[in-house]
Scaffold this motif. Sequence first.
Motif, mmCIF file in Angstrom:
data_model
loop_
_atom_site.group_PDB
_atom_site.id
_atom_site.type_symbol
_atom_site.label_atom_id
_atom_site.label_comp_id
_atom_site.label_asym_id
_atom_site.label_seq_id
_atom_site.Cartn_x
_atom_site.Cartn_y
_atom_site.Cartn_z
ATOM 1 N N PRO A 83 0.798 -1.226 0.000
ATOM 2 C CA PRO A 83 0.000 0.000 0.000
ATOM 3 C C PRO A 83 0.833 1.280 0.000
ATOM 4 O O PRO A 83 0.411 2.294 -0.586
ATOM 5 C CB PRO A 83 -0.822 -0.119 1.294
ATOM 6 C CG PRO A 83 -0.959 -1.583 1.500
ATOM 7 C CD PRO A 83 0.357 -2.165 1.060
ATOM 8 N N GLY A 84 2.001 1.249 0.644
ATOM 9 C CA GLY A 84 2.855 2.429 0.633
ATOM 10 C C GLY A 84 3.280 2.809 -0.771
ATOM 11 O O GLY A 84 3.276 3.991 -1.143
ATOM 12 N N GLN A 85 3.636 1.798 -1.570
ATOM 13 C CA GLN A 85 4.054 2.073 -2.939
ATOM 14 C C GLN A 85 2.865 2.502 -3.800
ATOM 15 O O GLN A 85 3.002 3.383 -4.666
ATOM 16 C CB GLN A 85 4.701 0.824 -3.551
ATOM 17 C CG GLN A 85 5.277 1.045 -4.957
ATOM 18 C CD GLN A 85 6.302 2.154 -4.990
ATOM 19 O OE1 GLN A 85 7.248 2.156 -4.200
ATOM 20 N NE2 GLN A 85 6.128 3.117 -5.900
ATOM 21 N N LEU A 86 1.691 1.912 -3.553
ATOM 22 C CA LEU A 86 0.502 2.330 -4.291
ATOM 23 C C LEU A 86 0.192 3.801 -4.004
ATOM 24 O O LEU A 86 -0.216 4.548 -4.909
ATOM 25 C CB LEU A 86 -0.696 1.462 -3.897
ATOM 26 C CG LEU A 86 -0.638 -0.006 -4.331
ATOM 27 C CD1 LEU A 86 -1.802 -0.782 -3.748
ATOM 28 C CD2 LEU A 86 -0.624 -0.141 -5.856
ATOM 29 N N ARG A 87 0.391 4.206 -2.763
ATOM 30 C CA ARG A 87 0.191 5.624 -2.414
ATOM 31 C C ARG A 87 1.167 6.506 -3.181
ATOM 32 O O ARG A 87 0.779 7.551 -3.731
ATOM 33 C CB ARG A 87 0.363 5.819 -0.900
ATOM 34 C CG ARG A 87 0.414 7.280 -0.470
ATOM 35 C CD ARG A 87 0.616 7.416 1.022
ATOM 36 N NE ARG A 87 1.756 6.683 1.528
ATOM 37 C CZ ARG A 87 3.024 7.075 1.397
ATOM 38 N NH1 ARG A 87 3.321 8.173 0.738
ATOM 39 N NH2 ARG A 87 3.996 6.349 1.905
ATOM 40 N N VAL A 88 2.423 6.093 -3.238
ATOM 41 C CA VAL A 88 3.426 6.865 -3.976
ATOM 42 C C VAL A 88 3.061 6.956 -5.454
ATOM 43 O O VAL A 88 3.195 8.006 -6.095
ATOM 44 C CB VAL A 88 4.828 6.235 -3.802
ATOM 45 C CG1 VAL A 88 5.838 6.876 -4.750
ATOM 46 C CG2 VAL A 88 5.295 6.362 -2.357
ATOM 47 N N ASN A 89 2.561 5.838 -5.995
ATOM 48 C CA ASN A 89 2.227 5.787 -7.424
ATOM 49 C C ASN A 89 1.182 6.828 -7.820
ATOM 50 O O ASN A 89 1.190 7.336 -8.948
ATOM 51 C CB ASN A 89 1.708 4.401 -7.801
ATOM 52 C CG ASN A 89 2.776 3.324 -7.700
ATOM 53 O OD1 ASN A 89 3.960 3.625 -7.547
ATOM 54 N ND2 ASN A 89 2.353 2.071 -7.767
ATOM 55 N N VAL A 90 0.261 7.134 -6.910
ATOM 56 C CA VAL A 90 -0.841 8.041 -7.243
ATOM 57 C C VAL A 90 -0.568 9.470 -6.788
ATOM 58 O O VAL A 90 -1.386 10.363 -6.999
ATOM 59 C CB VAL A 90 -2.164 7.514 -6.620
ATOM 60 C CG1 VAL A 90 -2.225 7.797 -5.124
ATOM 61 C CG2 VAL A 90 -3.387 8.053 -7.342
ATOM 62 N N THR A 91 0.621 9.701 -6.211
ATOM 63 C CA THR A 91 0.940 11.021 -5.659
ATOM 64 C C THR A 91 1.949 11.747 -6.542
ATOM 65 O O THR A 91 3.148 11.454 -6.526
ATOM 66 C CB THR A 91 1.515 10.894 -4.229
ATOM 67 O OG1 THR A 91 0.611 10.130 -3.430
ATOM 68 C CG2 THR A 91 1.716 12.260 -3.603
#
Length: 271
Positions: free
Chosen positions: A221-229
């Motif tokens: 989830p941390g990387q998914l957050r980065v991907n959309v930011t």
Amino acid sequence: MNDAVARQGLVLMGCGKMGGAMLSGWLKGGLPPASVWVRDPHPAAWLGEAGVHINADFPDAPAVALIAVKPQMMGAALPDVAALGGGKTLVISVAAGTPIAKFEEVFGPGTPVIRAMPNTPAAIGRGITAIIGNATATDAHLALAEELLSAIGQVVRLENEAQMDAVTAVSGSGPAYVFHLIETLAAAGVAEGLSAELAMTLAKATVGGAGDLAEQASEDPGQLRVNVTSPNGTTQAALEVLMDETNGFPALLKRAVKAAADRSKELSRDG
């Protein structure tokens, strides 16, 4: 479905939303209705149509007795099944706040007991259940519990019963946190000019879709957050508020989960 359960029978104490969801999954999975004994003071109409035994005398040694009554009804319900103790029947409890020791008092220390904590998405087969057994419960007992509880979603094993309070606080109570997130996200959308109906539609779909993506994606989830930011973009502006260590999600959820875990410990002591 497990042959021993079909042959020896399964006793289900309590058939409300959680018990009903499990029973529906077992029947769909091939468990013969004639192998199920349901004890419930207010049985739903569909149980009669399903062909299970309703409030009838139990078989002498069913393979499993699954306790799915509300904690406040436990005192009245357990004496009805106490005779199933002794080791021939696996006792599984999905009742919140009732420790394994309580069941050992009723059924005897030689009875295999497994305590389980499911959550409300079990109603649509998307729950997650944590299990822990007593010293008498074998790997075979745990495997049988996993098979039965997989009818309502994923199953994980705990290392010790003390972890059940944290499980209760994270996944047991967690759906309520997510529902409140949907409520507040929609309300924030209304404050920015959306209609209440549109804001709620967007909030539900966003939370539901993001949850599915988090489960299915290979990234954490941390990387998914980065991907959309995007740098200096709209998401980053919002996350600077939400990720604030003092007033944002990290501190807020830590306090919330601790409050739930502390209350779970109190309820277990009272039980």
